[in-house]
Design a protein around this motif. Structure first.
Motif: not given
Length: 192
Positions: A144-161
């Motif tokens: 995932a390309r986020t405001e914080r940079g490139l994240l794995t999907v697991d990291a994106l989901v963990q951040q979301f949760v």
């Protein structure tokens, strides 16, 4: 066309049944194969060099029609093909993103009824890149390309949760007291 008697019509073309060598030169090239040399068993062919095989002429007509159909299909494919390939690539990419998000959300414990909604939410909020892994298996890898940079999907989901709270998570049931643990407790409570 030739100097023969009688005619055979195919594909709007009139072919003489019998022709001389000079007359054969006037026959369209693709139909010349339908003529065979006259032999002594052919009746009423004196003065002619070639005789038409009507079924061969009809076969040539059918073959020409098939070639025209295939040419038209090829032309259509040349026009529509790149768009079809692009659509399939996009569908494959979207499937990889959705599948990876779904797997990560379920693994993180998001409630089953909310998974599809969270997938849509995460897709709306982030751009995703799909590539291949560097190992020999060449599995699809989604980031995932986020405001914080490139994240794995697991990291994106963990951040979301973590950021959105426990409202999206399944309630964890308290571990059931196992028989072994209960036996140990009751054994400690017994008077000795």
């Amino acid at each position: 066309m030739g100097n023969g008697s009688f005619s055979h019509y195919t594909d709007g073309l009139r072919l003489s049944k019998k022709v001389t060598a000079a007359g054969l030169a006037l026959v369209p090239e693709e139909y010349r194969v339908a003529y065979r040399p006259v032999d002594e068993d052919d009746d009423d062919c004196e003065g002619y060099d070639f005789i038409l095989c009507a079924s061969a002429a009809d076969y040539v007509t059918e073959a020409k029609a098939e070639i025209a159909r295939l040419d038209a299909a090829l032309a259509t494919l040349k026009v529509e093909g790149p768009a079809m390939v692009a659509a399939e690539k996009q569908a494959s990419r979207d499937y990889a993103v959705s599948t990876t998000l779904r797997h990560s959300l379920v693994k993180a414990g998001v409630k089953g009824g909310l998974v599809e909604g969270v997938i849509s939410l995460l897709k709306d909020e982030n751009d995703f890149e799909v590539g291949e892994s560097d190992d020999r298996k060449k599995k699809r890898v989604v980031h995932a390309r986020t405001e914080r940079g490139l994240l794995t999907v697991d990291a994106l989901v963990q951040q979301f949760v973590t950021n959105e709270g426990a409202a999206y998570l399944e309630k964890r049931a308290a571990p059931a007291a196992g028989n072994h643990f209960s036996q140990l407790q009751s054994g400690l409570k017994r008077p000795h």
